[in-house]
Design a protein around this motif. Sequence first.
Motif, PDB file in Angstrom:
ATOM      1  N   LEU A  55     -26.565  16.459 -17.082  1.00  0.00           N
ATOM      2  CA  LEU A  55     -25.928  17.701 -16.616  1.00  0.00           C
ATOM      3  C   LEU A  55     -26.784  18.458 -15.612  1.00  0.00           C
ATOM      4  O   LEU A  55     -26.270  18.929 -14.593  1.00  0.00           O
ATOM      5  N   ALA A  56     -28.070  18.564 -15.853  1.00  0.00           N
ATOM      6  CA  ALA A  56     -28.944  19.314 -14.944  1.00  0.00           C
ATOM      7  C   ALA A  56     -28.966  18.684 -13.563  1.00  0.00           C
ATOM      8  O   ALA A  56     -28.850  19.382 -12.557  1.00  0.00           O
ATOM      9  N   SER A  57     -29.087  17.374 -13.502  1.00  0.00           N
ATOM     10  CA  SER A  57     -29.115  16.722 -12.184  1.00  0.00           C
ATOM     11  C   SER A  57     -27.770  16.850 -11.477  1.00  0.00           C
ATOM     12  O   SER A  57     -27.720  16.996 -10.257  1.00  0.00           O
ATOM     13  N   LEU A  58     -26.667  16.813 -12.221  1.00  0.00           N
ATOM     14  CA  LEU A  58     -25.348  17.008 -11.614  1.00  0.00           C
ATOM     15  C   LEU A  58     -25.206  18.398 -11.015  1.00  0.00           C
ATOM     16  O   LEU A  58     -24.732  18.562  -9.893  1.00  0.00           O
ATOM     17  N   LEU A  59     -25.629  19.410 -11.764  1.00  0.00           N
ATOM     18  CA  LEU A  59     -25.529  20.783 -11.269  1.00  0.00           C
ATOM     19  C   LEU A  59     -26.418  20.991 -10.047  1.00  0.00           C
ATOM     20  O   LEU A  59     -25.995  21.592  -9.059  1.00  0.00           O
ATOM     21  N   ASP A  60     -27.643  20.495 -10.114  1.00  0.00           N
ATOM     22  CA  ASP A  60     -28.550  20.639  -8.974  1.00  0.00           C
ATOM     23  C   ASP A  60     -28.003  19.955  -7.730  1.00  0.00           C
ATOM     24  O   ASP A  60     -28.005  20.518  -6.642  1.00  0.00           O
ATOM     25  N   GLU A  99     -20.929   3.533  -7.449  1.00  0.00           N
ATOM     26  CA  GLU A  99     -22.255   3.079  -7.835  1.00  0.00           C
ATOM     27  C   GLU A  99     -22.935   4.167  -8.660  1.00  0.00           C
ATOM     28  O   GLU A  99     -23.023   5.312  -8.224  1.00  0.00           O
ATOM     29  N   LYS A 100     -23.385   3.794  -9.856  1.00  0.00           N
ATOM     30  CA  LYS A 100     -24.110   4.695 -10.754  1.00  0.00           C
ATOM     31  C   LYS A 100     -23.361   6.004 -10.973  1.00  0.00           C
ATOM     32  O   LYS A 100     -23.934   7.086 -10.922  1.00  0.00           O
ATOM     33  N   GLY A 101     -22.059   5.926 -11.224  1.00  0.00           N
ATOM     34  CA  GLY A 101     -21.274   7.112 -11.536  1.00  0.00           C
ATOM     35  C   GLY A 101     -20.917   7.978 -10.348  1.00  0.00           C
ATOM     36  O   GLY A 101     -20.482   9.106 -10.524  1.00  0.00           O
ATOM     37  N   VAL A 102     -21.093   7.476  -9.129  1.00  0.00           N
ATOM     38  CA  VAL A 102     -20.752   8.244  -7.931  1.00  0.00           C
ATOM     39  C   VAL A 102     -19.737   7.451  -7.111  1.00  0.00           C
ATOM     40  O   VAL A 102     -19.993   6.300  -6.735  1.00  0.00           O
ATOM     41  N   LEU A 103     -18.585   8.057  -6.854  1.00  0.00           N
ATOM     42  CA  LEU A 103     -17.563   7.482  -5.997  1.00  0.00           C
ATOM     43  C   LEU A 103     -17.841   7.948  -4.573  1.00  0.00           C
ATOM     44  O   LEU A 103     -17.934   9.152  -4.323  1.00  0.00           O
ATOM     45  N   THR A 104     -17.995   7.010  -3.645  1.00  0.00           N
ATOM     46  CA  THR A 104     -18.295   7.335  -2.249  1.00  0.00           C
ATOM     47  C   THR A 104     -17.194   6.778  -1.363  1.00  0.00           C
ATOM     48  O   THR A 104     -16.865   5.591  -1.456  1.00  0.00           O
ATOM     49  N   ILE A 105     -16.638   7.634  -0.520  1.00  0.00           N
ATOM     50  CA  ILE A 105     -15.619   7.235   0.439  1.00  0.00           C
ATOM     51  C   ILE A 105     -16.174   7.496   1.832  1.00  0.00           C
ATOM     52  O   ILE A 105     -16.588   8.613   2.134  1.00  0.00           O
ATOM     53  N   ARG A 106     -16.188   6.452   2.665  1.00  0.00           N
ATOM     54  CA  ARG A 106     -16.694   6.576   4.033  1.00  0.00           C
ATOM     55  C   ARG A 106     -15.600   6.181   5.003  1.00  0.00           C
ATOM     56  O   ARG A 106     -14.829   5.260   4.743  1.00  0.00           O
ATOM     57  N   GLY A 107     -15.586   6.858   6.116  1.00  0.00           N
ATOM     58  CA  GLY A 107     -14.675   6.516   7.195  1.00  0.00           C
ATOM     59  C   GLY A 107     -15.443   6.398   8.493  1.00  0.00           C
ATOM     60  O   GLY A 107     -16.223   7.287   8.834  1.00  0.00           O
ATOM     61  N   GLN A 108     -15.247   5.295   9.190  1.00  0.00           N
ATOM     62  CA  GLN A 108     -15.906   5.066  10.477  1.00  0.00           C
ATOM     63  C   GLN A 108     -14.846   4.584  11.448  1.00  0.00           C
ATOM     64  O   GLN A 108     -14.328   3.485  11.315  1.00  0.00           O
ATOM     65  N   LYS A 109     -14.503   5.418  12.399  1.00  0.00           N
ATOM     66  CA  LYS A 109     -13.468   5.111  13.379  1.00  0.00           C
ATOM     67  C   LYS A 109     -13.992   4.105  14.390  1.00  0.00           C
ATOM     68  O   LYS A 109     -15.086   4.257  14.915  1.00  0.00           O
ATOM     69  N   ILE A 160     -15.087   7.227 -16.717  1.00  0.00           N
ATOM     70  CA  ILE A 160     -14.059   7.324 -15.687  1.00  0.00           C
ATOM     71  C   ILE A 160     -14.177   6.082 -14.811  1.00  0.00           C
ATOM     72  O   ILE A 160     -15.243   5.788 -14.286  1.00  0.00           O
ATOM     73  N   GLU A 161     -13.088   5.357 -14.668  1.00  0.00           N
ATOM     74  CA  GLU A 161     -13.061   4.131 -13.881  1.00  0.00           C
ATOM     75  C   GLU A 161     -12.064   4.282 -12.737  1.00  0.00           C
ATOM     76  O   GLU A 161     -10.991   4.852 -12.917  1.00  0.00           O
ATOM     77  N   GLU A 220     -18.301  10.983   5.223  1.00  0.00           N
ATOM     78  CA  GLU A 220     -18.697  10.457   3.920  1.00  0.00           C
ATOM     79  C   GLU A 220     -18.433  11.544   2.894  1.00  0.00           C
ATOM     80  O   GLU A 220     -18.895  12.667   3.037  1.00  0.00           O
ATOM     81  N   ARG A 221     -17.669  11.212   1.865  1.00  0.00           N
ATOM     82  CA  ARG A 221     -17.326  12.167   0.817  1.00  0.00           C
ATOM     83  C   ARG A 221     -17.718  11.536  -0.514  1.00  0.00           C
ATOM     84  O   ARG A 221     -17.396  10.389  -0.785  1.00  0.00           O
ATOM     85  N   LYS A 222     -18.464  12.283  -1.358  1.00  0.00           N
ATOM     86  CA  LYS A 222     -18.931  11.760  -2.645  1.00  0.00           C
ATOM     87  C   LYS A 222     -18.358  12.587  -3.787  1.00  0.00           C
ATOM     88  O   LYS A 222     -18.239  13.808  -3.680  1.00  0.00           O
ATOM     89  N   PHE A 223     -18.034  11.904  -4.891  1.00  0.00           N
ATOM     90  CA  PHE A 223     -17.532  12.536  -6.104  1.00  0.00           C
ATOM     91  C   PHE A 223     -18.333  11.995  -7.279  1.00  0.00           C
ATOM     92  O   PHE A 223     -18.447  10.777  -7.445  1.00  0.00           O
TER      93      PHE A 223
END
Length: 157
Positions: free
Chosen positions: A19-24, A68-78, A106-107, A97-100
Motif C-alpha cells: 500500500l505505501a509504495s502504491l500511494l507514493d 507486468e508485476k501488477g501494473v497494466l501498461t498501455i503504449r501508443g506509438q504512431k 485482477i487479471e 504511455e498510460r499505467k494502471f
Amino acid sequence: MNSIDLTPLYRSSIGFDRLASLLDSSLKSDSSVPGYPPYNIEVLDDNRYGISLAVAGFAEGELDIKVEKGVLTIRGQKESEGERKYLHQGIANRAFERKFNLADYIEVTGADLKDGLLTISLVKEIPEAMKPKTIAINQKPSVIEHKTKDSSNDKAA
C-alpha cells in the motif's frame, strides 16, 4: 513532495505492505502524467471491470498492452505518415504511455479496439484457497493410528 506516514496502519494490519509504495507512486505520477489519452474506468459488476481509452487515429499495430508485476501498461506509438501540411491539427497523434496499478487477483481478460476506443476487460479471480471459510470451534481432529516396525517386534519378544 512529502510521503504519507502509514505507521499507524501497520500496527493493526497485516499484508498491506504494498500500500505505501502504491500511494507514493500514485502521488508522484499523477502530477507528472499528462491527460492524454483520456480514459474511463468502469465497474461492470462485482468482479468485472473495464478501462476505455480514447485513442482516435491509432491502429491496432500502433498500440501495445502489457501486464507486468501488477501494473497494466498501455503504449501508443504512431507510425509516421510522411509529410502532411495541416491548416489545423486538433487530433493528437503523439506517442503515449498510460499505467494502471492492478490489485491482487485482477487479471486482464481481453482488449478490443472499436470506433477509436480501446476497451480493456478485467476480472477479479480470487483463488479458492483465499475465499472465506468457516472454522469450527472445539472440534478435535481425527487421529489416525500408524503401525510401525517396532510394534511388530514387540509381539515377537
